[in-house]
Design a protein around this motif. Structure first.
Motif, PDB file in Angstrom:
ATOM      1  N   ARG A  61       0.966  -1.315   0.169  1.00 16.14           N
ATOM      2  CA  ARG A  61      -0.101   0.141  -0.061  1.00 16.14           C
ATOM      3  C   ARG A  61       0.959   1.147   0.109  1.00 16.14           C
ATOM      4  O   ARG A  61       2.100   1.210   0.110  1.00 16.14           O
ATOM      5  CB  ARG A  61      -0.977  -0.144   1.075  1.00 16.14           C
ATOM      6  CG  ARG A  61      -0.119  -0.006   2.530  1.00 16.14           C
ATOM      7  CD  ARG A  61      -1.007   0.257   3.772  1.00 16.14           C
ATOM      8  NE  ARG A  61      -0.261   0.022   4.991  1.00 16.14           N
ATOM      9  CZ  ARG A  61       0.521   0.928   5.539  1.00 16.14           C
ATOM     10  NH1 ARG A  61       0.944   1.926   4.910  1.00 16.14           N
ATOM     11  NH2 ARG A  61       1.110   0.545   6.793  1.00 16.14           N
ATOM     12  N   ASP A  62       0.228   2.306  -0.401  1.00 14.82           N
ATOM     13  CA  ASP A  62       0.984   3.575  -0.062  1.00 14.82           C
ATOM     14  C   ASP A  62       1.365   3.705   1.130  1.00 14.82           C
ATOM     15  O   ASP A  62       0.958   3.403   2.244  1.00 14.82           O
ATOM     16  CB  ASP A  62       0.027   4.845  -0.450  1.00 14.82           C
ATOM     17  CG  ASP A  62      -0.100   5.100  -2.083  1.00 14.82           C
ATOM     18  OD1 ASP A  62       0.764   4.524  -2.875  1.00 14.82           O
ATOM     19  OD2 ASP A  62      -1.244   5.623  -2.414  1.00 14.82           O
ATOM     20  N   ALA A  63       2.616   4.134   1.396  1.00 19.63           N
ATOM     21  CA  ALA A  63       3.100   4.656   2.769  1.00 19.63           C
ATOM     22  C   ALA A  63       2.603   5.682   3.337  1.00 19.63           C
ATOM     23  O   ALA A  63       2.210   6.610   2.736  1.00 19.63           O
ATOM     24  CB  ALA A  63       4.623   4.955   2.512  1.00 19.63           C
ATOM     25  N   ALA A  64       2.471   5.618   4.648  1.00 19.42           N
ATOM     26  CA  ALA A  64       1.719   6.688   5.460  1.00 19.42           C
ATOM     27  C   ALA A  64       2.737   7.358   6.321  1.00 19.42           C
ATOM     28  O   ALA A  64       3.809   6.549   6.549  1.00 19.42           O
ATOM     29  CB  ALA A  64       0.683   6.054   6.384  1.00 19.42           C
ATOM     30  N   PRO A  65       2.770   8.334   6.888  1.00 19.50           N
ATOM     31  CA  PRO A  65       3.611   9.143   7.482  1.00 19.50           C
ATOM     32  C   PRO A  65       4.092   8.325   8.829  1.00 19.50           C
ATOM     33  O   PRO A  65       5.232   8.328   9.114  1.00 19.50           O
ATOM     34  CB  PRO A  65       2.783  10.539   8.256  1.00 19.50           C
ATOM     35  CG  PRO A  65       1.785  10.721   6.916  1.00 19.50           C
ATOM     36  CD  PRO A  65       1.366   9.510   6.629  1.00 19.50           C
ATOM     37  N   ASP A  66       3.306   7.663   9.329  1.00 24.17           N
ATOM     38  CA  ASP A  66       3.614   6.840  10.510  1.00 24.17           C
ATOM     39  C   ASP A  66       4.221   5.645  10.227  1.00 24.17           C
ATOM     40  O   ASP A  66       4.815   4.695  11.072  1.00 24.17           O
ATOM     41  CB  ASP A  66       2.495   6.366  11.578  1.00 24.17           C
ATOM     42  CG  ASP A  66       1.391   5.588  10.774  1.00 24.17           C
ATOM     43  OD1 ASP A  66       1.175   5.488   9.654  1.00 24.17           O
ATOM     44  OD2 ASP A  66       0.539   4.864  11.775  1.00 24.17           O
ATOM     45  N   ASP A  67       4.462   5.457   9.073  1.00 21.06           N
ATOM     46  CA  ASP A  67       5.287   4.160   8.469  1.00 21.06           C
ATOM     47  C   ASP A  67       6.916   4.617   8.527  1.00 21.06           C
ATOM     48  O   ASP A  67       7.703   3.699   8.650  1.00 21.06           O
ATOM     49  CB  ASP A  67       5.141   3.778   7.133  1.00 21.06           C
ATOM     50  CG  ASP A  67       3.693   2.980   7.070  1.00 21.06           C
ATOM     51  OD1 ASP A  67       3.400   2.186   7.987  1.00 21.06           O
ATOM     52  OD2 ASP A  67       3.204   3.394   5.904  1.00 21.06           O
ATOM     53  N   TRP A  68       7.075   5.809   8.461  1.00 19.94           N
ATOM     54  CA  TRP A  68       8.661   6.155   8.422  1.00 19.94           C
ATOM     55  C   TRP A  68       9.548   5.553   9.385  1.00 19.94           C
ATOM     56  O   TRP A  68      10.606   5.087   9.337  1.00 19.94           O
ATOM     57  CB  TRP A  68       8.840   7.849   8.382  1.00 19.94           C
ATOM     58  CG  TRP A  68      10.313   8.075   8.438  1.00 19.94           C
ATOM     59  CD1 TRP A  68      10.946   8.735   9.451  1.00 19.94           C
ATOM     60  CD2 TRP A  68      11.350   7.727   7.455  1.00 19.94           C
ATOM     61  NE1 TRP A  68      12.126   8.735   9.191  1.00 19.94           N
ATOM     62  CE2 TRP A  68      12.308   8.475   7.952  1.00 19.94           C
ATOM     63  CE3 TRP A  68      11.391   7.113   6.109  1.00 19.94           C
ATOM     64  CZ2 TRP A  68      13.578   8.078   7.273  1.00 19.94           C
ATOM     65  CZ3 TRP A  68      12.286   7.238   5.448  1.00 19.94           C
ATOM     66  CH2 TRP A  68      13.634   7.516   6.141  1.00 19.94           C
ATOM     67  N   PRO A  69       9.178   5.633  10.758  1.00 19.75           N
ATOM     68  CA  PRO A  69      10.047   4.915  11.877  1.00 19.75           C
ATOM     69  C   PRO A  69      10.354   3.382  11.602  1.00 19.75           C
ATOM     70  O   PRO A  69      11.187   3.091  11.674  1.00 19.75           O
ATOM     71  CB  PRO A  69       9.333   5.267  13.045  1.00 19.75           C
ATOM     72  CG  PRO A  69       8.370   6.398  12.774  1.00 19.75           C
ATOM     73  CD  PRO A  69       7.879   6.270  11.452  1.00 19.75           C
ATOM     74  N   ARG A  70       9.276   3.130  10.977  1.00 16.99           N
ATOM     75  CA  ARG A  70       9.639   1.385  10.485  1.00 16.99           C
ATOM     76  C   ARG A  70      10.341   1.380   9.456  1.00 16.99           C
ATOM     77  O   ARG A  70      11.109   0.136   9.370  1.00 16.99           O
ATOM     78  CB  ARG A  70       8.122   0.766  10.710  1.00 16.99           C
ATOM     79  CG  ARG A  70       7.754   0.595  11.938  1.00 16.99           C
ATOM     80  CD  ARG A  70       6.141  -0.042  11.946  1.00 16.99           C
ATOM     81  NE  ARG A  70       5.415   0.847  10.955  1.00 16.99           N
ATOM     82  CZ  ARG A  70       4.018   0.848  11.019  1.00 16.99           C
ATOM     83  NH1 ARG A  70       3.408  -0.050  11.617  1.00 16.99           N
ATOM     84  NH2 ARG A  70       3.232   1.885  10.385  1.00 16.99           N
ATOM     85  N   ILE A  71      10.349   2.261   8.389  1.00 16.21           N
ATOM     86  CA  ILE A  71      11.343   2.137   7.291  1.00 16.21           C
ATOM     87  C   ILE A  71      12.443   2.481   7.796  1.00 16.21           C
ATOM     88  O   ILE A  71      13.698   1.712   7.348  1.00 16.21           O
ATOM     89  CB  ILE A  71      10.762   3.132   6.372  1.00 16.21           C
ATOM     90  CG1 ILE A  71       9.110   2.663   5.782  1.00 16.21           C
ATOM     91  CG2 ILE A  71      11.755   3.093   5.131  1.00 16.21           C
ATOM     92  CD1 ILE A  71       8.629   3.639   4.899  1.00 16.21           C
ATOM     93  N   TRP A  72      12.690   3.638   8.480  1.00 19.82           N
ATOM     94  CA  TRP A  72      14.082   4.059   8.853  1.00 19.82           C
ATOM     95  C   TRP A  72      14.614   2.861   9.630  1.00 19.82           C
ATOM     96  O   TRP A  72      16.197   2.794   9.615  1.00 19.82           O
ATOM     97  CB  TRP A  72      13.763   5.428   9.799  1.00 19.82           C
ATOM     98  CG  TRP A  72      15.063   5.951  10.659  1.00 19.82           C
ATOM     99  CD1 TRP A  72      15.303   5.876  11.748  1.00 19.82           C
ATOM    100  CD2 TRP A  72      16.426   6.195   9.772  1.00 19.82           C
ATOM    101  NE1 TRP A  72      16.599   6.424  12.068  1.00 19.82           N
ATOM    102  CE2 TRP A  72      17.381   6.501  10.863  1.00 19.82           C
ATOM    103  CE3 TRP A  72      16.851   6.367   8.600  1.00 19.82           C
ATOM    104  CZ2 TRP A  72      18.594   7.014  10.603  1.00 19.82           C
ATOM    105  CZ3 TRP A  72      18.186   6.963   8.339  1.00 19.82           C
ATOM    106  CH2 TRP A  72      19.020   7.198   9.288  1.00 19.82           C
ATOM    107  N   ALA A  73      14.244   2.070  10.589  1.00 17.07           N
ATOM    108  CA  ALA A  73      14.790   1.090  11.191  1.00 17.07           C
ATOM    109  C   ALA A  73      15.823   0.139  10.420  1.00 17.07           C
ATOM    110  O   ALA A  73      16.697  -0.094  10.542  1.00 17.07           O
ATOM    111  CB  ALA A  73      13.782   0.185  11.905  1.00 17.07           C
ATOM    112  N   PHE A  74      15.199  -0.185   9.147  1.00 21.17           N
ATOM    113  CA  PHE A  74      16.058  -1.039   8.303  1.00 21.17           C
ATOM    114  C   PHE A  74      16.730  -0.205   7.187  1.00 21.17           C
ATOM    115  O   PHE A  74      17.707  -0.715   6.875  1.00 21.17           O
ATOM    116  CB  PHE A  74      15.086  -2.211   7.831  1.00 21.17           C
ATOM    117  CG  PHE A  74      13.841  -1.928   6.665  1.00 21.17           C
ATOM    118  CD1 PHE A  74      14.105  -1.309   5.477  1.00 21.17           C
ATOM    119  CD2 PHE A  74      12.756  -1.759   7.257  1.00 21.17           C
ATOM    120  CE1 PHE A  74      13.045  -1.267   4.845  1.00 21.17           C
ATOM    121  CE2 PHE A  74      11.627  -1.530   6.475  1.00 21.17           C
ATOM    122  CZ  PHE A  74      11.551  -1.123   5.277  1.00 21.17           C
ATOM    123  N   LEU A  75      16.234   0.869   6.784  1.00 24.18           N
ATOM    124  CA  LEU A  75      16.671   1.636   5.865  1.00 24.18           C
ATOM    125  C   LEU A  75      18.267   1.953   6.469  1.00 24.18           C
ATOM    126  O   LEU A  75      19.334   2.016   5.753  1.00 24.18           O
ATOM    127  CB  LEU A  75      16.089   2.808   5.571  1.00 24.18           C
ATOM    128  CG  LEU A  75      16.554   3.782   4.289  1.00 24.18           C
ATOM    129  CD1 LEU A  75      15.481   4.498   3.717  1.00 24.18           C
ATOM    130  CD2 LEU A  75      17.516   4.896   5.135  1.00 24.18           C
TER     131      LEU A  75
END
Length: 162
Positions: free
Chosen positions: A4-18
């Motif tokens: 799905r499209d990323a939501a603003p609250d997804d960023w911390p979970r993306i940042w963890a592995f990015l």
């Protein structure tokens, strides 16, 4: 898995592995010490760019992809995309699912082709995945990437029509 499209609250979970992927220095041309704000600016493409996430049934973000135009103006009909999969989710088909989804999204948004400008040649899993999804190597930058353990390795330019 849902994409799905990323939501603003997804960023911390993306940042963890990015952060982990970029710090390893094996697959991305970003600075290994990229800080969170710089990474957010680089990854969260503003419209008309799109950022998507693959999430597990419990809401865990397994990976993310971004879709943008490869060039502006007369080159804007060729898409570019980037993908990152949480290493903990490796081998589960997340990269393939994200790749197929973003190819369909690019086609739906009117792009005629997709090009990857810098696939690290030693990233054999990614090269094999993109080849299996119809990409060809159309160029090579000799020793265009300084790998932390392999030294200078080639960068591949990969392309496919949509």
């Amino acid at each position: 898995m849902e994409i799905r499209d990323a939501a603003p609250d997804d960023w911390p979970r993306i940042w963890a592995f990015l952060r982990e992927i970029v710090a390893a220095g094996e697959t991305y041309t970003w600075p290994r010490d990229v800080d969170e704000e710089q990474a957010r600016r680089l990854w969260l493409a503003p419209p008309p760019g799109r950022v998507v996430v693959a999430v597990d049934t419990d809401g865990t973000v397994l990976g993310s992809g971004k879709l943008v135009a490869n060039q502006a103006g007369p080159g804007g009909h060729v898409a570019n995309a980037s993908f990152m999969v949480d290493p903990a989710a490796g081998g589960r088909g997340v990269g393939r699912a994200l790749g197929a989804y973003v190819l369909d999204l690019a086609r739906a948004e009117g792009y005629r082709a997709m090009q990857f400008n810098a696939v690290v040649a030693t990233n054999t899993r990614a090269v094999a995945l993109w080849r299996s999804l119809g990409f060809d190597v159309v160029g090579r930058v000799p020793e265009g990437f300084r790998h932390p353990t392999e030294g200078y390795v080639d960068l591949l330019v990969m392309h496919r029509f949509l």
